[in-house]
Write an enzyme that holds these catalytic residues in place. Sequence first.
Site, PDB file in Angstrom:
ATOM      1  N   TYR A  23       0.946  -1.347   0.112  1.00 33.44           N
ATOM      2  CA  TYR A  23      -0.077   0.095  -0.063  1.00 33.44           C
ATOM      3  C   TYR A  23       1.128   1.346  -0.052  1.00 33.44           C
ATOM      4  CZ  TYR A  23      -4.386   2.770   1.106  1.00 33.44           C
ATOM      5  OH  TYR A  23      -5.295   3.553   1.053  1.00 33.44           O
TER       6      TYR A  23
ATOM      7  N   LEU B 272      14.456  -3.563  10.531  1.00 31.43           N
ATOM      8  CA  LEU B 272      13.344  -2.830  11.146  1.00 31.43           C
ATOM      9  C   LEU B 272      12.095  -2.269  10.304  1.00 31.43           C
ATOM     10  CD1 LEU B 272      11.561  -2.085  13.714  1.00 31.43           C
ATOM     11  CD2 LEU B 272      12.823  -0.063  13.802  1.00 31.43           C
ATOM     12  N   ASP B 273      11.104  -2.753  10.093  1.00 32.42           N
ATOM     13  CA  ASP B 273      10.116  -2.368   9.112  1.00 32.42           C
ATOM     14  C   ASP B 273       9.022  -1.247   9.919  1.00 32.42           C
ATOM     15  OD1 ASP B 273       8.443  -1.681   6.960  1.00 32.42           O
ATOM     16  OD2 ASP B 273       8.036  -3.624   6.365  1.00 32.42           O
ATOM     17  N   VAL B 274       9.081   0.100   9.937  1.00 32.13           N
ATOM     18  CA  VAL B 274       8.066   0.559  10.904  1.00 32.13           C
ATOM     19  C   VAL B 274       6.894   1.022   9.805  1.00 32.13           C
ATOM     20  CG1 VAL B 274       7.968   2.990  12.067  1.00 32.13           C
ATOM     21  CG2 VAL B 274      10.184   1.546  11.881  1.00 32.13           C
ATOM     22  N   GLY B 275       5.920   0.433  10.206  1.00 32.23           N
ATOM     23  CA  GLY B 275       4.599   0.720   9.351  1.00 32.23           C
ATOM     24  C   GLY B 275       4.652  -0.164   8.317  1.00 32.23           C
TER      25      GLY B 275
ATOM     26  N   TRP C 104       0.592  -5.011   5.250  1.00 29.33           N
ATOM     27  CA  TRP C 104       0.358  -6.313   5.352  1.00 29.33           C
ATOM     28  C   TRP C 104       1.718  -7.100   5.056  1.00 29.33           C
ATOM     29  CZ3 TRP C 104      -3.218  -2.562   3.215  1.00 29.33           C
ATOM     30  CH2 TRP C 104      -4.414  -2.691   3.667  1.00 29.33           C
ATOM     31  N   GLY C 105       2.825  -6.516   5.367  1.00 30.03           N
ATOM     32  CA  GLY C 105       3.845  -7.428   5.329  1.00 30.03           C
ATOM     33  C   GLY C 105       4.621  -7.815   3.854  1.00 30.03           C
TER      34      GLY C 105
ATOM     35  N   THR D  83       3.007  -2.203  13.082  1.00 30.41           N
ATOM     36  CA  THR D  83       1.904  -1.679  12.444  1.00 30.41           C
ATOM     37  C   THR D  83       0.941  -1.400  13.724  1.00 30.41           C
ATOM     38  OG1 THR D  83      -0.140  -1.823  11.203  1.00 30.41           O
ATOM     39  CG2 THR D  83       0.728  -3.854  11.972  1.00 30.41           C
TER      40      THR D  83
ATOM     41  N   CYS E 254      -6.246  11.356  -5.836  1.00 28.78           N
ATOM     42  CA  CYS E 254      -4.701  11.463  -5.730  1.00 28.78           C
ATOM     43  C   CYS E 254      -3.824  11.271  -7.188  1.00 28.78           C
ATOM     44  CB  CYS E 254      -4.417  10.260  -4.564  1.00 28.78           C
ATOM     45  SG  CYS E 254      -4.799  11.013  -2.867  1.00 28.78           S
TER      46      CYS E 254
HETATM   47  C1  LIG Z   1       0.330   3.504   3.860  1.00 27.37           C
HETATM   48  S1  LIG Z   1       0.440   1.995   4.969  1.00 27.37           S
HETATM   49  C2  LIG Z   1       2.144   1.753   4.287  1.00 27.37           C
HETATM   50  C3  LIG Z   1       2.418   0.101   4.497  1.00 27.37           C
HETATM   51  C4  LIG Z   1       3.256  -0.735   4.183  1.00 27.37           C
HETATM   52  N1  LIG Z   1       4.719   0.019   4.448  1.00 27.37           N
HETATM   53  C5  LIG Z   1       3.339  -0.602   2.515  1.00 27.37           C
HETATM   54  O1  LIG Z   1       4.244   0.079   1.913  1.00 27.37           O
HETATM   55  O2  LIG Z   1       2.699  -1.575   2.177  1.00 27.37           O
HETATM   56  C6  LIG Z   1       1.015   3.078   6.467  1.00 27.37           C
HETATM   57  C7  LIG Z   1       1.362   1.995   7.758  1.00 27.37           C
HETATM   58  O3  LIG Z   1       1.984   2.924   8.757  1.00 27.37           O
HETATM   59  C8  LIG Z   1       1.401   2.089   9.980  1.00 27.37           C
HETATM   60  N2  LIG Z   1       1.629   3.201  10.833  1.00 27.37           N
HETATM   61  C9  LIG Z   1       1.119   4.364  10.993  1.00 27.37           C
HETATM   62  N3  LIG Z   1       1.313   5.099  12.191  1.00 27.37           N
HETATM   63  C10 LIG Z   1       1.964   4.317  12.926  1.00 27.37           C
HETATM   64  C11 LIG Z   1       2.693   4.529  14.246  1.00 27.37           C
HETATM   65  N4  LIG Z   1       2.304   5.552  14.928  1.00 27.37           N
HETATM   66  N5  LIG Z   1       3.386   3.295  14.710  1.00 27.37           N
HETATM   67  C12 LIG Z   1       3.514   2.213  14.016  1.00 27.37           C
HETATM   68  N6  LIG Z   1       2.835   2.081  12.554  1.00 27.37           N
HETATM   69  C13 LIG Z   1       2.116   2.981  12.041  1.00 27.37           C
HETATM   70  C14 LIG Z   1       0.148   1.746   9.594  1.00 27.37           C
HETATM   71  O4  LIG Z   1      -0.405   0.923  10.507  1.00 27.37           O
HETATM   72  C15 LIG Z   1       0.316   1.073   8.204  1.00 27.37           C
HETATM   73  O5  LIG Z   1       0.818  -0.270   8.338  1.00 27.37           O
END
Ligand SMILES: C[S@@+](CC[C@H](N)C(=O)[O-])C[C@H]1O[C@@H](n2cnc3c(N)ncnc32)[C@H](O)[C@@H]1O
Length: 404
Positions: free
Chosen positions: A128, A164-167, A170-171, A189, A358
């Site tokens: 996403y 480390l993958d922050v956010g 769906w993995g 997430t 968008c």
């Molecule tokens: C647009 S999605 C992108 C997901 C993924 N990185 C990708 O490219 O498909 C944004 C992600 O950031 C996570 N996220 C937003 N705020 C967060 C926070 N404060 N701490 C941890 N994760 C966060 C959401 O839960 C979501 O998984």
Amino acid sequence: MLAQLAASLGALKLPLRLTLPGGGSVDLGPSPRVELQIHDPALLEELQTPSLDRLGEAFIQQRMDIRGSVLDAIGVADRLSQALVRDEDEGPPPHDPHDRQTDAEAIAYHYDLSNDFYALWLDPEMVYSCGYFRHPDDTLAKAQVQKLDHLCRKLRLRSGQRLLDVGCGWGGLARHAAKEYGVQVHGITLSRQQLKLARERVAAQGLGDRIQLELRDYRDLTGKENYDKVVSVGMFEHVGHANLPAYFQILHQQVKPGGLVMNHGITARHTDGRPVGHGAGAFIARYVFPHGELPHLATAVKAMSDQGLEVVDVESLRMHYALTLEHWSRNLEANRDAAAALVDERALRIWRVYLAGCAYGFSRNWMNIHQILAVKPLPGGGHHLPLTRDDIYLQGRGAGDSQR
Ligand SMILES: C[S@@+](CC[C@H](N)C(=O)[O-])C[C@H]1O[C@@H](n2cnc3c(N)ncnc32)[C@H](O)[C@@H]1O
């Protein structure tokens, strides 16, 4: 009123037909491609001073319907707004306070909508974020694998390293990095629905020994210098200006000296963040990403630098995001009946406007998207990055290439 509108807007020659509840209609230009079926006659008054947020709102409130392509409808609505209203001299929007509770609610609102709904229009890996198109006619699936690989190559991932993958969504990135690069991934997430499906997919692919995913706020990451590399994709839009120093300080703290940090995220058009797009940003903030904020590239680079991260490479993927969003929008339009069985009519209308809007906004330079790569320098100030970028492109056939 219809005749009056036609007289005032006729000169614009918009490919637009307006239809009233009684059945009367007027064409605002030759060969209309888009028809707005007005259900609420009061809307005709509002069309005298249209803005994209008010038109979008009227659509989700079912005061009107769109016949024809929703992408075309956004283009027509923008031309209408450009001709009739000025918004570019508005000041920047206020910055929201962000705390764990409001952020968790905002994330649940957007990402916990329905995994099956997202699966209808995302690629099979359910990435996403912006894809990476080597050719404009690449499929979405291919562009997403290429993007995952582009990130892994920029991060110079090597077998056995900890990422480390922050956010982590769906993995998709975690699975790609673990499978193709042999790294250990810790993904976090804030979305319970994402976590559930992401864990199922990790288990189904037998990757449980290499990938650990959890529900955790980035502010609750503990420890120090646990990771060789840190990546954040499509997440920093949720952080907010007020928390950028803390966010980058945490990423800096998590990575080992000499390690790399990749921040991939949407950035504002103007350095001061003043709005563009005739109300489009207001619509997104109200209905799509509550509390979302877009810092400018310069703000992001400053915030990273202030925390001791040395920015070593920046790439704009704006046109790639326009293409990605066009794919998502077309996929959703093609699957509208299935989508209507998964989410309510209001949500479906919001997501239809958001994806098409968008796609249009990225193609028009209303916002940008940047991959910002930084290194945490070694104690003496050095690092082990190669002198050129050649290795990103020339290291042989990557996983993305095998998908062609
Ligand atoms: C647009 S999605 C992108 C997901 C993924 N990185 C990708 O490219 O498909 C944004 C992600 O950031 C996570 N996220 C937003 N705020 C967060 C926070 N404060 N701490 C941890 N994760 C966060 C959401 O839960 C979501 O998984």
